[in-house]
Scaffold this motif. Structure first.
Motif, mmCIF file in Angstrom:
data_model
loop_
_atom_site.group_PDB
_atom_site.id
_atom_site.type_symbol
_atom_site.label_atom_id
_atom_site.label_comp_id
_atom_site.label_asym_id
_atom_site.label_seq_id
_atom_site.Cartn_x
_atom_site.Cartn_y
_atom_site.Cartn_z
ATOM 1 N N ARG A 21 0.836 -1.204 0.000
ATOM 2 C CA ARG A 21 0.000 0.000 0.000
ATOM 3 C C ARG A 21 0.868 1.251 0.000
ATOM 4 N NH1 ARG A 21 -2.461 3.248 5.046
ATOM 5 N NH2 ARG A 21 -2.843 5.126 3.846
ATOM 6 N N ILE A 22 1.888 1.267 0.830
ATOM 7 C CA ILE A 22 2.754 2.436 0.912
ATOM 8 C C ILE A 22 3.504 2.651 -0.400
ATOM 9 C CG2 ILE A 22 4.855 3.309 2.031
ATOM 10 C CD1 ILE A 22 3.747 2.080 4.638
ATOM 11 N N ALA A 23 4.047 1.570 -0.972
ATOM 12 C CA ALA A 23 4.786 1.687 -2.229
ATOM 13 C C ALA A 23 3.887 2.193 -3.357
ATOM 14 C CB ALA A 23 5.392 0.343 -2.602
ATOM 15 N N ALA A 24 2.610 1.781 -3.343
ATOM 16 C CA ALA A 24 1.690 2.178 -4.407
ATOM 17 C C ALA A 24 1.252 3.638 -4.279
ATOM 18 C CB ALA A 24 0.468 1.266 -4.409
ATOM 19 N N ASP A 25 1.080 4.103 -3.042
ATOM 20 C CA ASP A 25 0.484 5.423 -2.824
ATOM 21 C C ASP A 25 1.495 6.526 -2.522
ATOM 22 O OD1 ASP A 25 -1.888 4.112 -3.145
ATOM 23 O OD2 ASP A 25 -2.416 4.060 -1.016
ATOM 24 N N ALA A 26 2.728 6.164 -2.223
ATOM 25 C CA ALA A 26 3.690 7.156 -1.748
ATOM 26 C C ALA A 26 4.113 8.126 -2.844
ATOM 27 C CB ALA A 26 4.914 6.458 -1.166
ATOM 28 N N LYS A 27 4.245 9.378 -2.458
ATOM 29 C CA LYS A 27 4.859 10.398 -3.306
ATOM 30 C C LYS A 27 6.269 10.724 -2.818
ATOM 31 C CE LYS A 27 0.404 12.497 -4.502
ATOM 32 N NZ LYS A 27 -0.428 13.729 -4.457
ATOM 33 N N VAL A 28 6.670 10.017 -1.780
ATOM 34 C CA VAL A 28 8.001 10.135 -1.198
ATOM 35 C C VAL A 28 8.766 8.866 -1.561
ATOM 36 C CG1 VAL A 28 9.285 10.373 0.975
ATOM 37 C CG2 VAL A 28 7.065 11.500 0.706
ATOM 38 N N PRO A 29 10.071 8.949 -1.887
ATOM 39 C CA PRO A 29 10.835 7.726 -2.163
ATOM 40 C C PRO A 29 10.735 6.722 -1.017
ATOM 41 C CG PRO A 29 12.121 9.667 -2.745
ATOM 42 C CD PRO A 29 10.889 10.167 -2.045
ATOM 43 N N VAL A 30 10.680 5.430 -1.368
ATOM 44 C CA VAL A 30 10.489 4.361 -0.384
ATOM 45 C C VAL A 30 11.660 3.389 -0.449
ATOM 46 C CG1 VAL A 30 8.994 2.461 0.357
ATOM 47 C CG2 VAL A 30 7.979 4.551 -0.573
ATOM 48 N N ILE A 31 12.216 3.031 0.719
ATOM 49 C CA ILE A 31 13.188 1.948 0.834
ATOM 50 C C ILE A 31 12.452 0.775 1.457
ATOM 51 C CG2 ILE A 31 15.324 1.171 1.920
ATOM 52 C CD1 ILE A 31 16.282 4.062 1.951
ATOM 53 N N LYS A 32 12.424 -0.377 0.759
ATOM 54 C CA LYS A 32 11.509 -1.437 1.210
ATOM 55 C C LYS A 32 11.972 -2.819 0.787
ATOM 56 C CE LYS A 32 8.796 -1.506 -3.019
ATOM 57 N NZ LYS A 32 9.859 -0.854 -3.794
ATOM 58 N N HIS A 33 11.384 -3.819 1.398
ATOM 59 C CA HIS A 33 11.318 -5.147 0.802
ATOM 60 C C HIS A 33 9.927 -5.703 1.088
ATOM 61 C CE1 HIS A 33 12.050 -7.151 4.759
ATOM 62 N NE2 HIS A 33 11.458 -8.179 4.180
ATOM 63 N N LEU A 34 9.324 -6.315 0.080
ATOM 64 C CA LEU A 34 7.968 -6.820 0.226
ATOM 65 C C LEU A 34 7.936 -8.137 0.995
ATOM 66 C CD1 LEU A 34 6.467 -6.023 -3.292
ATOM 67 C CD2 LEU A 34 6.019 -4.843 -1.142
ATOM 68 N N ASP A 35 8.832 -9.045 0.649
ATOM 69 C CA ASP A 35 8.865 -10.324 1.350
ATOM 70 C C ASP A 35 10.243 -10.957 1.186
ATOM 71 O OD1 ASP A 35 8.638 -10.963 -1.304
ATOM 72 O OD2 ASP A 35 6.815 -12.131 -1.131
ATOM 73 N N GLY A 36 10.463 -12.004 1.962
ATOM 74 C CA GLY A 36 11.739 -12.700 1.929
ATOM 75 C C GLY A 36 11.555 -14.156 1.566
ATOM 76 N N ASN A 37 11.354 -14.430 0.286
ATOM 77 C CA ASN A 37 11.250 -15.813 -0.167
ATOM 78 C C ASN A 37 12.664 -16.291 -0.489
ATOM 79 O OD1 ASN A 37 10.400 -18.281 -1.094
ATOM 80 N ND2 ASN A 37 9.709 -17.537 -3.079
ATOM 81 N N CYS A 38 13.350 -16.784 0.548
ATOM 82 C CA CYS A 38 14.775 -17.107 0.452
ATOM 83 C C CYS A 38 14.981 -18.589 0.116
ATOM 84 C CB CYS A 38 15.476 -16.772 1.765
ATOM 85 S SG CYS A 38 15.258 -15.042 2.285
ATOM 86 N N HIS A 39 16.055 -18.857 -0.645
ATOM 87 C CA HIS A 39 16.342 -20.214 -1.109
ATOM 88 C C HIS A 39 17.713 -20.688 -0.637
ATOM 89 C CE1 HIS A 39 13.421 -18.600 -3.981
ATOM 90 N NE2 HIS A 39 13.080 -19.838 -4.281
ATOM 91 N N VAL A 40 17.820 -21.991 -0.403
ATOM 92 C CA VAL A 40 19.115 -22.666 -0.295
ATOM 93 C C VAL A 40 19.150 -23.719 -1.395
ATOM 94 C CG1 VAL A 40 20.571 -24.201 1.080
ATOM 95 C CG2 VAL A 40 19.416 -22.273 2.178
ATOM 96 N N TYR A 41 20.213 -23.666 -2.223
ATOM 97 C CA TYR A 41 20.385 -24.659 -3.282
ATOM 98 C C TYR A 41 21.542 -25.575 -2.911
ATOM 99 C CZ TYR A 41 22.195 -26.690 -7.612
ATOM 100 O OH TYR A 41 22.682 -27.561 -8.552
ATOM 101 N N VAL A 42 21.250 -26.884 -2.793
ATOM 102 C CA VAL A 42 22.281 -27.885 -2.531
ATOM 103 C C VAL A 42 22.770 -28.403 -3.876
ATOM 104 C CG1 VAL A 42 22.818 -30.086 -1.450
ATOM 105 C CG2 VAL A 42 21.251 -28.491 -0.314
ATOM 106 N N ASP A 43 23.999 -28.058 -4.190
ATOM 107 C CA ASP A 43 24.585 -28.370 -5.497
ATOM 108 C C ASP A 43 25.028 -29.832 -5.578
ATOM 109 O OD1 ASP A 43 25.663 -27.519 -8.063
ATOM 110 O OD2 ASP A 43 27.656 -27.635 -7.153
ATOM 111 N N GLU A 44 25.278 -30.275 -6.786
ATOM 112 C CA GLU A 44 25.805 -31.622 -7.017
ATOM 113 C C GLU A 44 27.112 -31.827 -6.255
ATOM 114 O OE1 GLU A 44 27.211 -34.358 -10.862
ATOM 115 O OE2 GLU A 44 26.783 -32.218 -11.098
ATOM 116 N N HIS A 45 27.898 -30.774 -6.109
ATOM 117 C CA HIS A 45 29.219 -30.863 -5.479
ATOM 118 C C HIS A 45 29.202 -30.378 -4.027
ATOM 119 C CE1 HIS A 45 30.889 -31.721 -9.459
ATOM 120 N NE2 HIS A 45 30.159 -30.714 -9.912
#
Length: 424
Positions: A217-241
């Motif tokens: 909501r803030i990012a959509a309506d703001a007229k002031v610059p915004v520093i943000k993150h919406l969500d943290g969909n974080c990954h761990v990849y286990v490699d072949e090695h």
């Protein structure tokens, strides 16, 4: 809040006061700012009983309102968390002052010297939910970086925030700095948020901290610059090695150390060559700790001995913030990177591998604020990065990215030194 003022008038008064205070705090000495921080810390300790009393009233109201257990947990203060607020302010006081630092000074052929000086942003507006400790943390970081700040906490923490605000006022007053350098909004009227995000004449940047709905909501309506993150969909990849023990240890920590933080792993990606040695060991830990697993067809087949539900398309893009994890088997490094690009949130992603070139490719090609090799995603934290503290994590590319500490709350201006220099 003066009851004779409506919300718009009140916010105009707050904005004008902040803009005026910003000019004073920007030129305040490091000694003055540190003195204020230390006095705020001492006052928080002296007023611990009052802070806890006001917080207990907030918690009672939150329970009556049937707020979620997770929100009530974030709202609740204890003697330990009050002490941590005070200690955090003392740690900020010990950090180097970024204001006035000059980088990259170089002499040009014309004889002039050109460099960049670090300066405050001005007035920062912070909109946040639940956590009263943010009031102290944000005030401390903004003060040390030479910024005035307007803090608007959630209505569920109104009493707690005002109790902490009283400590901040006392610290600023003792250091002979303007008390309006840190203002905690007194009204719980949501119209105050609308005023904050649409007043660039008063506020230079908005930092929202809260749920995805609030930030969208803030990012959509703001007229002031915004520093943000919406969500943290974080990954761990286990490699072949990947090393087996490292894979198990990292996946376990990345998911189960804390479930409700934005750096928690939400999706585990495993190379198809490792589904028989890595996956069962990780799944056993998850099962023992009560983590619900949702997997692709191949992971469910490999983990037939465990209760693994079928993952939906939505699961791959979900930040659970809960004991739930999605698991996917991938063909190779390219498939892992493609999956992260398609479903990730550009927050934090990690590869477990002993293959140097695979690690380097992952670092270069994964477009996230933090990219890691052989480390838990839960290291995504300003303190762990040596910033001392953070005001939030940004997945934007401008102006700051990743954990936002003191340096992220400043900008740079060019400075030029001459000696009667004129341009030919």
């Amino acid at each position: 809040m003066n009851k004779l003022l409506d919300v718009a008038e009140y916010m105009h008064l707050v904005g004008r006061s902040a803009r005026s205070a910003a000019r004073v705090i920007a030129r305040a000495s490091t000694a003055s700012k540190n003195a204020a921080l230390l006095e705020i810390a001492a006052t928080i300790e002296k007023r611990e009983a009052h802070i806890l009393e006001e917080n207990a009233a907030d918690v009672r109201d939150a329970k009556k309102a049937d707020l979620t257990p997770a929100l009530i947990d974030r709202l609740t203060l204890t003697p330990k968390s009050v002490a941590a607020m005070a200690e955090g302010l003392r740690q900020i006081a010990q950090l180097p002052d970024p204001v006035g630092a000059i980088d990259g000074m170089r002499t040009r052929p014309s004889g002039i010297q050109v460099g960049k000086m670090r300066v405050p942003l001005g007035v920062i507006g912070i909109i946040y939910e639940s956590r009263p400790n943010v009031t102290a943390d944000a005030a401390g970081l903004c003060l040390k970086s030479g910024n005035a700040v307007i803090l608007r906490g959630g209505s569920e923490a109104a009493r707690s925030n005002q109790a902490i605000a009283g400590c901040i006022d006392a610290g600023l007053k003792a250091a002979k700095l303007p008390e309006t350098a840190v203002q905690v909004i007194e009204t719980t009227d949501r119209a105050a948020v609308g005023e904050m995000i649409t007043r660039p004449e008063y506020i230079d940047v908005i930092i929202p901290r809260g749920g995805k709905g609030l930030i969208e909501r803030i990012a959509a309506d703001a007229k002031v610059p915004v520093i943000k993150h919406l969500d943290g969909n974080c990954h761990v990849y286990v490699d072949e090695h990947a090393d087996l023990d490292k894979s198990v240890r990292i996946a376990d920590n990345a998911k189960t150390r804390r479930y409700g933080v934005c750096g928690a792993m939400e999706s585990l990606l495993v190379h198809e060559a490792r589904i028989h040695d890595v996956l069962p060991r990780i799944a056993k830990i998850f099962a023992d700790k009560g983590v619900e697993m949702r997997g692709c067809e191949r992971s469910r087949s490999a983990l037939a001995a465990f209760d693994v539900k079928a993952a939906s398309e939505e699961d791959w893009a979900t930040e659970y913030l809960a004991p739930i994890v999605s698991i996917k088997v991938v063909a190779d490094l390219d498939a892992a990177i493609t999956h992260i690009e398609q479903y990730g949130s550009h927050h934090t992603d990690s590869i477990v591998t002993e293959h140097w070139s695979h690690a380097q490719r992952f670092l270069r090609e994964v477009d996230s604020a933090s990219v890691m090799v052989n480390a838990s995603t839960q290291f995504a934290d300003g303190f762990e990065y040596g910033l001392g503290a953070e005001i939030g994590i940004s997945t934007d590319k401008l102006h700051a990215r990743g954990p936002v500490g003191l340096e992220g709350l400043t900008t740079q201006k060019y400075v030029v030194l001459g000696d009667g220099s004129v341009r030919a």
